[in-house]
Design a protein around this motif. Structure first.
Motif, PDB file in Angstrom:
ATOM      1  N   GLY A 105       0.818  -1.212   0.000  1.00  0.00           N
ATOM      2  CA  GLY A 105       0.000   0.000   0.000  1.00  0.00           C
ATOM      3  C   GLY A 105       0.849   1.258   0.000  1.00  0.00           C
ATOM      4  N   TYR A 106       1.953   1.218   0.762  1.00  0.00           N
ATOM      5  CA  TYR A 106       2.883   2.337   0.813  1.00  0.00           C
ATOM      6  C   TYR A 106       3.429   2.642  -0.588  1.00  0.00           C
ATOM      7  CZ  TYR A 106       7.299   4.774   1.607  1.00  0.00           C
ATOM      8  OH  TYR A 106       8.334   5.663   1.536  1.00  0.00           O
ATOM      9  N   CYS A 107       3.863   1.604  -1.289  1.00  0.00           N
ATOM     10  CA  CYS A 107       4.415   1.789  -2.631  1.00  0.00           C
ATOM     11  C   CYS A 107       3.363   2.361  -3.578  1.00  0.00           C
ATOM     12  CB  CYS A 107       4.976   0.477  -3.162  1.00  0.00           C
ATOM     13  SG  CYS A 107       6.470  -0.075  -2.293  1.00  0.00           S
ATOM     14  N   ALA A 108       2.150   1.835  -3.491  1.00  0.00           N
ATOM     15  CA  ALA A 108       1.072   2.355  -4.340  1.00  0.00           C
ATOM     16  C   ALA A 108       0.784   3.820  -4.010  1.00  0.00           C
ATOM     17  CB  ALA A 108      -0.186   1.508  -4.165  1.00  0.00           C
ATOM     18  N   ALA A 109       0.772   4.150  -2.716  1.00  0.00           N
ATOM     19  CA  ALA A 109       0.530   5.533  -2.310  1.00  0.00           C
ATOM     20  C   ALA A 109       1.662   6.444  -2.779  1.00  0.00           C
ATOM     21  CB  ALA A 109       0.365   5.617  -0.790  1.00  0.00           C
ATOM     22  N   TYR A 110       2.882   5.946  -2.747  1.00  0.00           N
ATOM     23  CA  TYR A 110       4.025   6.742  -3.194  1.00  0.00           C
ATOM     24  C   TYR A 110       3.912   7.031  -4.696  1.00  0.00           C
ATOM     25  CZ  TYR A 110       8.673   8.529  -1.997  1.00  0.00           C
ATOM     26  OH  TYR A 110       9.742   9.338  -1.704  1.00  0.00           O
ATOM     27  N   ILE A 111       3.651   5.999  -5.477  1.00  0.00           N
ATOM     28  CA  ILE A 111       3.570   6.168  -6.931  1.00  0.00           C
ATOM     29  C   ILE A 111       2.444   7.114  -7.319  1.00  0.00           C
ATOM     30  CG2 ILE A 111       3.084   4.960  -9.106  1.00  0.00           C
ATOM     31  CD1 ILE A 111       4.554   2.525  -7.834  1.00  0.00           C
ATOM     32  N   THR A 112       1.317   7.032  -6.609  1.00  0.00           N
ATOM     33  CA  THR A 112       0.154   7.875  -6.938  1.00  0.00           C
ATOM     34  C   THR A 112       0.195   9.226  -6.233  1.00  0.00           C
ATOM     35  OG1 THR A 112      -1.149   6.775  -5.222  1.00  0.00           O
ATOM     36  CG2 THR A 112      -1.321   5.903  -7.471  1.00  0.00           C
ATOM     37  N   ASN A 113       1.293   9.507  -5.532  1.00  0.00           N
ATOM     38  CA  ASN A 113       1.532  10.815  -4.918  1.00  0.00           C
ATOM     39  C   ASN A 113       0.545  11.153  -3.797  1.00  0.00           C
ATOM     40  OD1 ASN A 113       3.211  13.017  -4.656  1.00  0.00           O
ATOM     41  ND2 ASN A 113       2.107  14.260  -6.157  1.00  0.00           N
ATOM     42  N   LEU A 114       0.206  10.174  -2.983  1.00  0.00           N
ATOM     43  CA  LEU A 114      -0.630  10.395  -1.792  1.00  0.00           C
ATOM     44  C   LEU A 114       0.298  10.509  -0.587  1.00  0.00           C
ATOM     45  CD1 LEU A 114      -3.381   7.751  -2.602  1.00  0.00           C
ATOM     46  CD2 LEU A 114      -3.510  10.225  -2.952  1.00  0.00           C
ATOM     47  N   ALA A 115       0.912  11.670  -0.436  1.00  0.00           N
ATOM     48  CA  ALA A 115       2.014  11.846   0.513  1.00  0.00           C
ATOM     49  C   ALA A 115       1.621  11.587   1.967  1.00  0.00           C
ATOM     50  CB  ALA A 115       2.596  13.247   0.368  1.00  0.00           C
ATOM     51  N   THR A 116       0.508  12.133   2.421  1.00  0.00           N
ATOM     52  CA  THR A 116       0.120  11.955   3.823  1.00  0.00           C
ATOM     53  C   THR A 116      -0.226  10.500   4.102  1.00  0.00           C
ATOM     54  OG1 THR A 116      -0.693  14.221   3.913  1.00  0.00           O
ATOM     55  CG2 THR A 116      -1.467  12.720   5.634  1.00  0.00           C
ATOM     56  N   PHE A 117      -0.994   9.889   3.213  1.00  0.00           N
ATOM     57  CA  PHE A 117      -1.359   8.479   3.367  1.00  0.00           C
ATOM     58  C   PHE A 117      -0.106   7.609   3.356  1.00  0.00           C
ATOM     59  CE2 PHE A 117      -3.255   4.500   1.439  1.00  0.00           C
ATOM     60  CZ  PHE A 117      -3.850   4.074   2.616  1.00  0.00           C
ATOM     61  N   ARG A 118       0.830   7.933   2.469  1.00  0.00           N
ATOM     62  CA  ARG A 118       2.101   7.210   2.392  1.00  0.00           C
ATOM     63  C   ARG A 118       2.839   7.275   3.715  1.00  0.00           C
ATOM     64  NH1 ARG A 118       5.681  10.569  -0.722  1.00  0.00           N
ATOM     65  NH2 ARG A 118       6.657  11.132   1.228  1.00  0.00           N
ATOM     66  N   SER A 119       2.876   8.449   4.325  1.00  0.00           N
ATOM     67  CA  SER A 119       3.571   8.605   5.604  1.00  0.00           C
ATOM     68  C   SER A 119       2.900   7.798   6.712  1.00  0.00           C
ATOM     69  CB  SER A 119       3.626  10.085   5.996  1.00  0.00           C
ATOM     70  OG  SER A 119       4.403  10.794   5.054  1.00  0.00           O
ATOM     71  N   ILE A 120       1.588   7.778   6.706  1.00  0.00           N
ATOM     72  CA  ILE A 120       0.850   6.977   7.701  1.00  0.00           C
ATOM     73  C   ILE A 120       1.186   5.502   7.525  1.00  0.00           C
ATOM     74  CG2 ILE A 120      -1.460   6.206   8.384  1.00  0.00           C
ATOM     75  CD1 ILE A 120      -2.399   9.110   7.672  1.00  0.00           C
ATOM     76  N   LEU A 121       1.205   5.042   6.283  1.00  0.00           N
ATOM     77  CA  LEU A 121       1.532   3.642   6.022  1.00  0.00           C
ATOM     78  C   LEU A 121       2.969   3.319   6.417  1.00  0.00           C
ATOM     79  CD1 LEU A 121      -0.307   3.094   2.620  1.00  0.00           C
ATOM     80  CD2 LEU A 121      -0.988   2.264   4.887  1.00  0.00           C
ATOM     81  N   TRP A 122       3.880   4.252   6.207  1.00  0.00           N
ATOM     82  CA  TRP A 122       5.269   4.035   6.616  1.00  0.00           C
ATOM     83  C   TRP A 122       5.338   3.819   8.126  1.00  0.00           C
ATOM     84  CZ3 TRP A 122       8.793   6.109   9.950  1.00  0.00           C
ATOM     85  CH2 TRP A 122      10.122   5.696   9.795  1.00  0.00           C
ATOM     86  N   VAL A 123       4.656   4.667   8.880  1.00  0.00           N
ATOM     87  CA  VAL A 123       4.652   4.542  10.340  1.00  0.00           C
ATOM     88  C   VAL A 123       4.065   3.195  10.752  1.00  0.00           C
ATOM     89  CG1 VAL A 123       3.621   5.452  12.469  1.00  0.00           C
ATOM     90  CG2 VAL A 123       4.643   7.022  10.801  1.00  0.00           C
ATOM     91  N   LEU A 124       2.975   2.786  10.120  1.00  0.00           N
ATOM     92  CA  LEU A 124       2.346   1.508  10.461  1.00  0.00           C
ATOM     93  C   LEU A 124       3.269   0.332  10.143  1.00  0.00           C
ATOM     94  CD1 LEU A 124      -1.321   2.141   9.267  1.00  0.00           C
ATOM     95  CD2 LEU A 124      -0.474   2.028  11.630  1.00  0.00           C
ATOM     96  N   SER A 125       4.002   0.408   9.041  1.00  0.00           N
ATOM     97  CA  SER A 125       4.918  -0.691   8.704  1.00  0.00           C
ATOM     98  C   SER A 125       6.051  -0.785   9.719  1.00  0.00           C
ATOM     99  CB  SER A 125       5.463  -0.542   7.280  1.00  0.00           C
ATOM    100  OG  SER A 125       6.357   0.536   7.161  1.00  0.00           O
ATOM    101  N   ILE A 126       6.572   0.350  10.132  1.00  0.00           N
ATOM    102  CA  ILE A 126       7.626   0.336  11.144  1.00  0.00           C
ATOM    103  C   ILE A 126       7.064  -0.128  12.491  1.00  0.00           C
ATOM    104  CG2 ILE A 126       9.210   1.816  12.471  1.00  0.00           C
ATOM    105  CD1 ILE A 126      10.182   1.070   9.643  1.00  0.00           C
ATOM    106  N   ALA A 127       5.805   0.207  12.765  1.00  0.00           N
ATOM    107  CA  ALA A 127       5.160  -0.250  14.002  1.00  0.00           C
ATOM    108  C   ALA A 127       5.093  -1.778  14.047  1.00  0.00           C
ATOM    109  CB  ALA A 127       3.777   0.362  14.140  1.00  0.00           C
ATOM    110  N   CYS A 128       4.868  -2.411  12.906  1.00  0.00           N
ATOM    111  CA  CYS A 128       4.870  -3.887  12.860  1.00  0.00           C
ATOM    112  C   CYS A 128       6.232  -4.425  13.286  1.00  0.00           C
ATOM    113  CB  CYS A 128       4.535  -4.389  11.463  1.00  0.00           C
ATOM    114  SG  CYS A 128       2.829  -4.131  10.956  1.00  0.00           S
TER     115      CYS A 128
END
Length: 141
Positions: A105-128
């Motif tokens: 999801g992070y990669c898809a958000a990055y490619i489609t330029n959804l910066a805030t959503f991408r950052s949220i997903l990054w935090v969630l992945s690191i939380a795992c």
């Protein structure tokens, strides 16, 4: 017993497969960047130069590739440490596959330029990853 609606088995092989998929994700992002950017066989002489010249979605796919490589060691270490300290396998598998899904999801958000959503997903992945380390610490005490 299975987690995530029966999709995640409770064997160590599941966590290993999650590590394989996570390891292939940066390569998939590199391929995506090249396809979007119009990579040709002549660009293969200097593929990094080609990727540095890309713009838009291709440049963002390349950035997703780089970030995927940056977070991969943390994920691999977290899974291995959790397995080493005998965190219940079902929990390891669930967090490992959750990481993989979030990173996709992070990669898809990055490619489609959804910066805030991408950052949220990054935090969630690191939380795992952090949760796997935390559980290993809790089991070892």
């Amino acid at each position: 017993m299975n987690a995530l609606f029966g999709l995640v088995p409770d064997t160590a092989a599941s966590a290993i497969w999650a590590m394989v998929v996570a390891s292939l994700l940066p390569l998939l992002m590199a391929l995506t960047a090249k396809i979007i950017g119009g990579f040709s066989l002549t660009d293969n002489a200097h593929p990094r130069d080609f990727l540095q010249r890309t713009t838009g979605a291709a440049a963002r796919a390349n950035a997703a590739q780089q970030n995927s490589y940056e977070t991969l060691p943390v994920f691999l270490a977290a899974v291995l440490v959790a397995m080493l300290f005998f965190v219940p396998q079902l929990i390891i598998n669930t967090l490992a596959w959750l990481y993989v899904l979030i990173r996709i999801g992070y990669c898809a958000a990055y490619i489609t330029n959804l910066a805030t959503f991408r950052s949220i997903l990054w935090v969630l992945s690191i939380a795992c990853c952090l949760m796997l380390f935390y559980l290993a610490i809790r089991v070892s005490v």
